[in-house]
Each structure stands twice: as structure tokens, then as C-alpha cells.
Design a protein around this motif. Structure first.
Motif, PDB file in Angstrom:
ATOM      1  N   SER A 193      20.997  75.997  18.516  1.00 19.49           N
ATOM      2  CA  SER A 193      21.163  77.346  19.050  1.00 19.49           C
ATOM      3  C   SER A 193      20.485  77.500  20.401  1.00 19.49           C
ATOM      4  CB  SER A 193      20.567  78.374  18.077  1.00 19.49           C
ATOM      5  OG  SER A 193      21.262  78.328  16.847  1.00 19.49           O
TER       6      SER A 193
ATOM      7  N   THR B 278      24.809  84.466  19.686  1.00 21.53           N
ATOM      8  CA  THR B 278      24.090  83.212  19.924  1.00 21.53           C
ATOM      9  C   THR B 278      24.946  82.227  20.714  1.00 21.53           C
ATOM     10  OG1 THR B 278      22.896  83.481  17.832  1.00 21.53           O
ATOM     11  CG2 THR B 278      22.891  81.288  18.808  1.00 21.53           C
TER      12      THR B 278
ATOM     13  N   ALA C 189      19.848  84.178  22.054  1.00 21.43           N
ATOM     14  CA  ALA C 189      20.443  85.262  21.280  1.00 21.43           C
ATOM     15  C   ALA C 189      20.457  86.468  22.216  1.00 21.43           C
ATOM     16  CB  ALA C 189      19.625  85.547  20.028  1.00 21.43           C
TER      17      ALA C 189
END
Length: 204
Positions: A152, A142, A155
Motif C-alpha cells: 500500500s 489507497t 491513503a
């Protein structure tokens, strides 16, 4: 009486001429011990009056003409091959001395002088951009969009083809973090500014 005075005069002039010939000195710039390599040092020793090449040859300065870092020296040399008069050119450049005579030329390094350092590759600028790829086998890595590592980003996996262009490395909570931008496999920018854990990337 006249013949005696004439001979005395000739003898005196001749002696004065001899003294004049022997009055030359090797320039201070080239004094010292020299070798063709550190293993062959000294191979040449020069002082005011003599240039000595081991047991092979000894030369004495007869006359000296200087031009900048170059000296043309008339030498009377004696050695295994007998006695000869040579016009020898000595040229000095820092701790390097070139001695040339006839069609020969020998290059010497001053004994004890430090070897010239080999050219070193320029140190990488700490601020230069690094190109980073994921550690092989990494999955679900991430990125973060803030310096608190709370928001975040993507990913990603190692085979997704992403590249991280890191501008710098910082520490956040004692962890090494890279700051830069995330680039897609097609070269487009995915995240103009993001943060990633340094241990998850290999940078060059």
C-alpha cells in the motif's frame, strides 16, 4: 462566271468558318451534373457540346483555351434574356467547379459527390498521460506501489488535493487499474510509480 465562283468561294469559306466555330467541345474534366448545394442538384449539366442551367440558359462551346485546371470557354448562350456570347472561365478542383463570367462567379459541387468531412479532433493517443482526480466524496482511497497490489501507498481523500498522472490502464485480476504517479497539491511527486483502481478516479 467569275462572280459566281467568287460567291461560291466566299460561301464555302464561311461555312468552313462556321463548322470551325461549332467544333469546340467542353473539356471532359468538367462534364457531369453540378449543383450549388445538394438541394439544388443538378443546377448545371455539362456534356461535350452544351452547358445547360435548368430551364434558364443553354450554352454551346465555341472555343476553348485550357491552362492547367482552368478553362476559358467562349460560349454562345440562349435563354430568357435572349442570345449572347460570353467568355466564361471554368476552374475545377476535385469535385468542385467554379464558373465565372463578367463580374459573376458561381461555385458548384459535383452531384452525388460525398460532402467534405468536417475536420475531426485528433484522436487522443492511448499512451498519452491522463490527469485524474478522485471521485467526489471519496475518502480513504489507497494507492499501491507494486503491480500485485500488495504494497500500500498513500491513503488519500478527495479534498487532499492529490492528482494522479496516469500513463496507462491495465487489468489486474480482471479489475481496471491505472498506472502512473501520484502528485501532491503543491505539484511535487509523492509516488513516482504507483497503481490505483480506475473506478475511484475521474480522468481527462
Amino acid at each position: 462566271m467569275f462572280k459566281f465562283l467568287h460567291k461560291l468561294c466566299v460561301l464555302t469559306i464561311g461555312c468552313l468558318f462556321c463548322v470551325a466555330l461549332n467544333a469546340a467541345e467542353y473539356p471532359a474534366e468538367i462534364h457531369g451534373k453540378w449543383g450549388t448545394s445538394p438541394e439544388y442538384c443538378p443546377g448545371l449539366e455539362i456534356d461535350k457540346k452544351f452547358a445547360v442551367m435548368g430551364t434558364e440558359q443553354t450554352c454551346e462551346a465555341v472555343s476553348v483555351k485550357a491552362s492547367g485546371d482552368k478553362f476559358v470557354i467562349k460560349e454562345k448562350c440562349s435563354g430568357e434574356g435572349g442570345v449572347a456570347t460570353e467568355n466564361t472561365t471554368y476552374q475545377i478542383n476535385a469535385d468542385t467547379l467554379t464558373r465565372s463570367y463578367r463580374k459573376f462567379s458561381d461555385k458548384y459541387q459535383r452531384c452525388g459527390a460525398p460532402k467534405q468531412a468536417a475536420a475531426q479532433p485528433a484522436a487522443k493517443d492511448a499512451s498519452a498521460t491522463m490527469t485524474c482526480t478522485l471521485v467526489p466524496g471519496a475518502a480513504g482511497v489507497t494507492t499501491f506501489l507494486d503491480d500485485k497490489l500488495k504494497k500500500s501507498g498513500n491513503a488519500i481523500r478527495d479534498f487532499d488535493g492529490y492528482v494522479f498522472k496516469a500513463d496507462k490502464k491495465i487489468k489486474i485480476n480482471k479489475t481496471d487499474v491505472l498506472v502512473g504517479k501520484l502528485i501532491r497539491s503543491d505539484g511535487s511527486v509523492s509516488e513516482p510509480k504507483s497503481y490505483v483502481f480506475a473506478e475511484e478516479w475521474i480522468c481527462k
